[in-house]
Write a protein that holds these residues in place. Structure first.
Motif, PDB file in Angstrom:
ATOM      1  N   PRO A 114       3.499  28.729  73.195  1.00  0.00           N
ATOM      2  CA  PRO A 114       3.512  29.768  72.163  1.00  0.00           C
ATOM      3  C   PRO A 114       2.604  29.444  70.973  1.00  0.00           C
ATOM      4  CG  PRO A 114       5.739  29.305  72.860  1.00  0.00           C
ATOM      5  CD  PRO A 114       4.860  28.273  73.503  1.00  0.00           C
ATOM      6  N   THR A 115       2.563  28.201  70.590  1.00  0.00           N
ATOM      7  CA  THR A 115       1.718  27.818  69.458  1.00  0.00           C
ATOM      8  C   THR A 115       0.248  28.031  69.784  1.00  0.00           C
ATOM      9  OG1 THR A 115       3.359  26.179  68.762  1.00  0.00           O
ATOM     10  CG2 THR A 115       1.121  25.938  67.893  1.00  0.00           C
ATOM     11  N   ILE A 116      -0.186  27.544  70.929  1.00  0.00           N
ATOM     12  CA  ILE A 116      -1.591  27.693  71.320  1.00  0.00           C
ATOM     13  C   ILE A 116      -1.944  29.169  71.533  1.00  0.00           C
ATOM     14  CG2 ILE A 116      -3.273  27.203  73.140  1.00  0.00           C
ATOM     15  CD1 ILE A 116      -1.842  24.457  73.437  1.00  0.00           C
ATOM     16  N   GLU A 117      -1.089  29.900  72.213  1.00  0.00           N
ATOM     17  CA  GLU A 117      -1.370  31.316  72.481  1.00  0.00           C
ATOM     18  C   GLU A 117      -1.420  32.125  71.194  1.00  0.00           C
ATOM     19  OE1 GLU A 117       1.467  32.656  75.374  1.00  0.00           O
ATOM     20  OE2 GLU A 117       0.494  31.540  76.992  1.00  0.00           O
ATOM     21  N   GLU A 118      -0.528  31.866  70.271  1.00  0.00           N
ATOM     22  CA  GLU A 118      -0.551  32.613  69.006  1.00  0.00           C
ATOM     23  C   GLU A 118      -1.775  32.246  68.170  1.00  0.00           C
ATOM     24  OE1 GLU A 118       1.383  35.261  68.227  1.00  0.00           O
ATOM     25  OE2 GLU A 118       1.997  34.914  70.287  1.00  0.00           O
TER      26      GLU A 118
END
Length: 97
Positions: A17-21
């Motif tokens: 989620p961190t990388i995708e966001e």
């Protein structure tokens, strides 16, 4: 998941989620449709959601639509809060469910 449940949970619940966001909302929202209009804000949400859905599901089907909808919700969250942490936390919560 069965071989490494903790590693999978950390990867899917925190790292992804961190990388995708950072990519779909952080970079995309700040490098495309730069003019600050309501229409461009709408385009940012729609296009980033379509890209998000396409990166998770290659075929245009029900699953693709679900991923697009998730991308639209996350995009709207970032657009209205102007805080990437909010969309990261929401994304992580959705992934952990």
């Amino acid at each position: 998941m069965q071989a490494a449940p903790y590693l999978t949970t950390i990867g899917n619940g925190l790292i992804a989620p961190t990388i995708e966001e950072l990519l779909f909302r952080g970079l995309f929202f700040n490098f495309f449709f730069l003019k600050k209009t309501r229409f461009n804000g709408f385009l940012k949400i729609i296009v980033s959601g379509l890209i998000f859905g396409s990166m998770h599901e290659l075929a245009i089907n029900y699953n693709w639509l679900i991923y697009c909808a998730m991308g639209w919700i996350l995009g709207a969250t970032y657009y209205w809060t102007k805080d990437l942490k909010c969309s990261i936390i929401l994304h992580a919560l959705i992934n952990l469910l």
